[in-house]
Design an enzyme around this catalytic site. Sequence first.
Site, mmCIF file in Angstrom:
data_model
loop_
_atom_site.group_PDB
_atom_site.id
_atom_site.type_symbol
_atom_site.label_atom_id
_atom_site.label_comp_id
_atom_site.label_asym_id
_atom_site.label_seq_id
_atom_site.Cartn_x
_atom_site.Cartn_y
_atom_site.Cartn_z
ATOM 1 N N ARG A 60 0.840 -1.198 0.000
ATOM 2 C CA ARG A 60 0.000 0.000 0.000
ATOM 3 C C ARG A 60 0.874 1.247 0.000
ATOM 4 O O ARG A 60 0.601 2.218 -0.686
ATOM 5 C CB ARG A 60 -0.962 0.017 1.203
ATOM 6 C CG ARG A 60 -1.684 1.362 1.337
ATOM 7 C CD ARG A 60 -2.947 1.342 2.196
ATOM 8 N NE ARG A 60 -2.857 0.472 3.353
ATOM 9 C CZ ARG A 60 -2.131 0.730 4.445
ATOM 10 N NH1 ARG A 60 -1.423 1.839 4.538
ATOM 11 N NH2 ARG A 60 -2.112 -0.135 5.441
ATOM 12 N N TYR A 112 -17.450 16.018 -14.601
ATOM 13 C CA TYR A 112 -17.869 14.625 -14.692
ATOM 14 C C TYR A 112 -18.985 14.342 -13.672
ATOM 15 O O TYR A 112 -18.901 14.776 -12.523
ATOM 16 C CB TYR A 112 -16.654 13.736 -14.424
ATOM 17 C CG TYR A 112 -16.941 12.266 -14.420
ATOM 18 C CD1 TYR A 112 -17.286 11.609 -15.593
ATOM 19 C CD2 TYR A 112 -16.858 11.524 -13.245
ATOM 20 C CE1 TYR A 112 -17.549 10.243 -15.584
ATOM 21 C CE2 TYR A 112 -17.114 10.168 -13.236
ATOM 22 C CZ TYR A 112 -17.467 9.537 -14.412
ATOM 23 O OH TYR A 112 -17.727 8.198 -14.405
ATOM 24 N N ASP A 184 -8.977 18.221 -13.789
ATOM 25 C CA ASP A 184 -9.174 16.853 -14.266
ATOM 26 C C ASP A 184 -8.858 16.886 -15.756
ATOM 27 O O ASP A 184 -9.607 17.445 -16.548
ATOM 28 C CB ASP A 184 -10.632 16.445 -13.987
ATOM 29 C CG ASP A 184 -10.966 15.044 -14.491
ATOM 30 O OD1 ASP A 184 -10.274 14.554 -15.404
ATOM 31 O OD2 ASP A 184 -11.940 14.454 -13.987
ATOM 32 N N LYS A 209 -9.566 6.042 -19.335
ATOM 33 C CA LYS A 209 -9.920 6.594 -20.649
ATOM 34 C C LYS A 209 -8.681 6.599 -21.562
ATOM 35 O O LYS A 209 -8.179 5.531 -21.861
ATOM 36 C CB LYS A 209 -10.540 7.974 -20.463
ATOM 37 C CG LYS A 209 -11.537 8.063 -19.291
ATOM 38 C CD LYS A 209 -12.786 7.239 -19.480
ATOM 39 C CE LYS A 209 -13.640 7.117 -18.226
ATOM 40 N NZ LYS A 209 -14.032 8.349 -17.568
HETATM 41 C C1 PLP Z 1 -14.499 8.640 -16.213
HETATM 42 C C2 PLP Z 1 -14.147 9.947 -15.626
HETATM 43 C C3 PLP Z 1 -13.882 10.086 -14.258
HETATM 44 C C4 PLP Z 1 -14.026 8.930 -13.283
HETATM 45 O O1 PLP Z 1 -13.046 7.996 -13.506
HETATM 46 P P1 PLP Z 1 -13.216 6.424 -13.107
HETATM 47 O O2 PLP Z 1 -11.921 5.861 -13.552
HETATM 48 O O3 PLP Z 1 -14.390 5.927 -13.868
HETATM 49 O O4 PLP Z 1 -13.426 6.391 -11.636
HETATM 50 C C5 PLP Z 1 -13.506 11.321 -13.793
HETATM 51 N N1 PLP Z 1 -13.410 12.386 -14.611
HETATM 52 C C6 PLP Z 1 -13.677 12.296 -15.924
HETATM 53 C C7 PLP Z 1 -13.568 13.505 -16.765
HETATM 54 C C8 PLP Z 1 -14.062 11.082 -16.474
HETATM 55 O O5 PLP Z 1 -14.345 11.005 -17.776
#
Ligand code: PLP
Length: 395
Positions: A60, A112, A184, A209
């Site tokens: 961890r 998001y 983000d 993504k």
């Molecule tokens: C998918 C997404 C998230 C969340 O990510 P996970 O890996 O699904 O927890 C956060 N921000 C954006 C812009 C996203 O497209």
Amino acid sequence: MMMIRLTINGKEDTDMEFDTQLLHGGISEDERTGAMSIPIYNASTFHQPKLGQNQYEYSRSGNPTREAVESLIATIEHGTAGFAFASGLAAISTVFNLFQSGDHMVIGDDVYGGTFRMVDAVFKRMGMTFTIVDTRNLAAVEAAITPATKAIYLESPTNPLLKITDIEAIATLAHKHDLLAIIDNTFASPYIQKPLDMGVDIVIHSASKYLGGHSDVIAGLVVTKDPELGERIGYLQNALGGILAPQESWLLQRGMKTLGLRMRAHLANAEAVFAFLKARPEVAKIYYPGDPDNPDYAVAKKQMHGFGAMISFELQPGLSPVTFVEQLKVITLAESLGALESLIEVPALMTHGAIPREVRLQSGIQDELIRLSVGVEDKDDLLADLTQAFDGLKK
Ligand SMILES: *Cc1c(COP(=O)(O)O)cnc(C)c1O
């Protein structure tokens, strides 16, 4: 946590180009064996020949496979420390734990959905407060700042309307008021923009993504430049425990190696799909930062290296977005984005279905809106598939 070592073949190198960094940046090979793929260290604990003198104690707190991917994201985002988490939301919630009851944050109005839910259902309950604003409007952002404000949190491009905020201007505004600027960067990826270079303090990714890229891993990443801030995130990563496992760390690093190759293919296809959609009479409105008619075009051109591969569009009233997406054969009806495969969805019914209709319409997400993540299939097959789905709407 991994503080990065910018080395190539053992030599210090901070000037590698992006594509070279993806392959040779950070920790790119196994120190002991020279293996060019970092082994998956499925170890929970590590022998301490002399008490306390070992590099690793417990996975961890630190794991060699995770550190490889953490050093890679730190390198390609031009940070000094990287952190890998079990999901994008685990990364975001860990960053939000920098704050406490009584603190206030200014948040982008098109973030998001899962981030919005976390803010609304979890962090509000813990005594934090939030003001939601369109971060493209600097005056509105500044007006929302109170003595309790600790950070500005944004996305650019946003989801699903692909709004572009001047990232450097937000970072400057944040620092003027002694706030952290947090972004983000999922929709762009570090191929397209490196927010730390624009003054942002913390960059977050859903690596599920573009970074992973192959629809096969859920992961989150955080990068910082300021070493003291890195220490604080590293402390929270270990204290809260939402780390990325060794198997997933390996899979993510493997995917990231081809980010440059993939992004160039995504971008070329997106330009072709945009030109095609723009000329179709069935399309009422199109959202794409690379559209010269888009109000955010100038800012996008200034700060992005390519306009991304996400395109949203509205069909003419009366045309069914559901019929359209169900008729596609190559382009896959699915949530998520940034995959090799082209993915399409109807935000009002899928990714943004939990938002009350009036709120959704207020933020500009119409029932007819379709969101397309342009993949790397052959461009002609994508255009042919879209053509047959448009033609099918008339039958
Ligand atoms: C998918 C997404 C998230 C969340 O990510 P996970 O890996 O699904 O927890 C956060 N921000 C954006 C812009 C996203 O497209």
